[in-house]
Scaffold this active site. Structure first.
Site: not given
Ligand SMILES: Cc1ncc(COP(=O)(O)O)c(C=O)c1O
Length: 605
Positions: A421
């Site tokens: 990210k």
């Molecule tokens: C749009 C979106 N929402 C939520 C997430 C989930 O993030 P995490 O892996 O930190 O839970 C991601 C991860 O790629 C994402 O791209």
């Protein structure tokens, strides 16, 4: 803002961010922190000349000795004394905000020479190179014991690190022409000669100084300076794999994590987590932030804090990572999938309006790939129908629309710190809100519903989604560099836009010109008229070592959701045609040219 004003601002930002990094590198008086701030060489280290070194007699003696041995390579020549060298190290180097001297050290960390870099203040060089944002490479001195090859390695390492960290317009050096060794050496390290400057010799009582020769004395000059520049040195070999994303780890990240793992316990056990939460809240433009173990966890907590559960419906866009819908189901509520709008690729306000029913309690707009969703419209529809908003701002830290930051549109918002990210902590997330009551409810659930009435007294069943202080240290370092990270993503996006303009059948996703996106990923839309389908293009790029990702499939088509209506046409089209291009913050200009060149070649029949 005029072009001149914008350029002056960029130059001021550049100088401020370079000074910030230089200061961070130099403000250390601990050996382990010095090594954390170092750049590894094949056979040693580059270590910043720092507070730790000021007044060190062994180093000062060596610096003086090296300088005397190479006196003729300096524009000002004088008798070197240890008092003078000590003053130079303290005042002209360590306390000079515009200069970074890197000691070239052997494998045991013993200084054997140095190289340096300085913010340019030379208007004539700016005029010559036709640009600002310049760094001057120099202070190259080789000690007697430096092994063959280490100074070339030091030069390449420092210059490519400066390219990656600061993205200067150019890195240049100014060397005496008669210093044949240095000129040849800089050329061997990739330097390109740009100009020769005639000099006049001025002899004083105690010193000799060379200055630019006035025009009437040019022929013959007493000496000449060779101006060289370094293009990016990062290899762009066709065999090198180009990853789709990945972090930039600099000395700040290593330094903070080292401190957290060594000393971030007992009374300092939550120091980094608290600093990180405060810094993140400022980025999101809200008052409260809770560090979590993932964005998924943060969204789940947000829905629980809002009291969403069985019997409720929550509207989510078709285009997102599955976590956005999973967290709704985890509360017992039902996700309702709606189409996206073709400009932002985010939740379509009209589709939202149509999907609202008697059981709808909340909406989770996603700022897809760092592009803000059309929040003013979504906010007003949500208000009209009394819906809660939980923004999925996974990759959108710092994104802005209509003067408001992603994460500040009311209700709650969640960010991801997963390793690819924009701002990352390996894994992790951040839950933010400006609503004090919501913050208190979420913080209670986050802490496993402890009530404070007795050490282990809790009053609800909750999952655990905490972030460690060590990961928070990594996240804090990233947040402190967020302006640079976003600028790197914007540069990458802009370069793709320019280099892929006019490719038949394909176009870079531009988004809403009124929005400030973070450009976490730059996406290409490969239309039906293109010479290759999206998937064939991705396969061909992979054969050339270039990693890409398709846009997410429409969420409603995944097998765990009950079959319903077909996904909206925008989501279906973007999911079938969208391809995310290599967008890592460390992607070099040369690598990007290789990606764009391959796409142009593959799509030009
Ligand atoms: C749009 C979106 N929402 C939520 C997430 C989930 O993030 P995490 O892996 O930190 O839970 C991601 C991860 O790629 C994402 O791209």
């Amino acid at each position: 803002v005029t072009i001149a004003e914008a350029e002056a601002e960029t130059e001021a930002d550049f100088r401020a961010s370079v000074r910030d990094v230089f200061a961070f590198l130099k403000r250390t008086s601990e050996l382990d922190q010095l090594l954390a701030r170092g750049l590894p060489l094949q056979d040693g280290w580059l270590l910043p000349a720092a507070d730790l070194h000021v007044g060190d007699p062994v180093l000062i003696e060596a610096l003086g000795r090296w300088r005397s041995a190479h006196a003729d390579t300096f524009p000002t020549q004088f008798k070197v004394t240890s008092a003078g060298t000590a003053k130079w190290l303290a005042e002209a180097v360590v306390s000079n905000p515009d200069r970074l001297l890197m000691l070239v050290a052997d494998r045991l960390g013993r200084p054997i020479g140095h190289v340096g870099v300085t913010l340019s203040a030379d208007a004539r060089i700016s005029a010559l190179l036709e640009g600002d944002r310049l760094l001057e490479f120099g202070y190259l001195l080789r000690g007697e014991t430096a092994p063959a090859g280490i100074m070339a390695d030091a030069t390449r390492t420092l210059i490519s690190w400066c390219h990656e960290q600061f993205a200067p317009f150019a890195i240049y050096s100014v060397t005496f022409e008669h210093n044949r060794g240095a000129v040849g050496f800089c050329e061997a390290a990739g330097g390109v000669v740009r100009d020769m400057i005639p000099l006049a010799r001025h002899a004083g009582y105690h010193s000799v100084e060379y200055r630019r020769a006035p025009p009437d004395r040019i022929d013959p000059p007493d000496a000449r300076h060779v101006v060289m520049t370094w293009p990016e040195l990062r290899p762009a070999d066709s065999a090198d794999a180009i990853p789709v994303a990945g972090p930039s780890i600099g000395p700040r990240e290593v330094g903070y994590v080292l401190d957290a793992v060594r000393s971030g316990w007992y009374e300092r056990r939550s120091e980094y987590a608290e600093r990180f939460a405060d810094a993140f809240a400022r980025i999101a433009g809200v008052r409260f932030a809770i560090p979590t173990s993932s964005c998924t966890g943060a969204m789940h907590l947000a829905l629980l804090a809002l009291g969403i559960g069985a019997g409720d419906e929550v509207i989510v866009p078709e285009l997102s990572w599955v976590a956005t819908a999973n967290v709704v189901a985890l509360t017992g509520a039902t996700p309702v999938f709606v189409d996206v709008d073709p400009i932002s690729w985010c939740l379509h306000p009209e589709a939202l309006r149509e999907a609202i029913g008697p059981r709808t309690r909340a909406v989770v707009p996603v700022h897809l790939y760092g592009h803000p969703a059309p929040m003013p419209e979504i906010r007003s529809i949500a208000d009209e129908h009394g819906l809660q908003i939980v923004e999925d701002a996974a990759a959108a830290a710092g994104a802005e629309l209509a003067g408001r930051r992603a994460g500040s549109w009311g209700g709650m918002a969640a960010f991801s710190l997963q390793g690819a990210k924009l701002v990352m902590a390996g894994e992790g997330g951040m839950l933010v809100t400006d609503d004090e009551a919501l913050y208190a409810r979420a913080a209670h659930l986050w802490d496993q519903a402890r009530t404070g009435a007795g050490a282990f007294w809790c009053d609800a069943v909750t999952p655990k989604y905490k972030l460690s202080n060590i990961q928070a240290a990594l996240g804090l370092a990233q947040v402190e560099r967020i302006d640079w990270l976003i600028a790197a993503k914007s540069r990458i996006h802009q370069s793709y836009v320019e280099q892929l303009r006019g490719v038949a059948g394909a176009s870079v996703h531009l988004g809403d010109p009124a929005a400030t996106a973070t450009h976490w990923m730059t996406s290409l839309l490969v239309g039906d008229a293109a010479a290759l389908s999206r998937d064939d293009l991705a396969r061909e790029l992979a054969r050339r070592g270039i990693d890409t990702r398709p846009v997410f499939p429409p969420l409603s088509t995944l097998p765990m959701w009950p079959p319903g209506r077909a996904p909206g046409e925008n989501a279906a089209r973007i999911a079938a045609q969208g391809l995310n291009l290599p967008s890592g913050v460390t992607l070099s200009g040369l690598q990007l040219e290789r990606v764009a060149g391959a796409i142009r070649e593959l799509l030009s029949p």
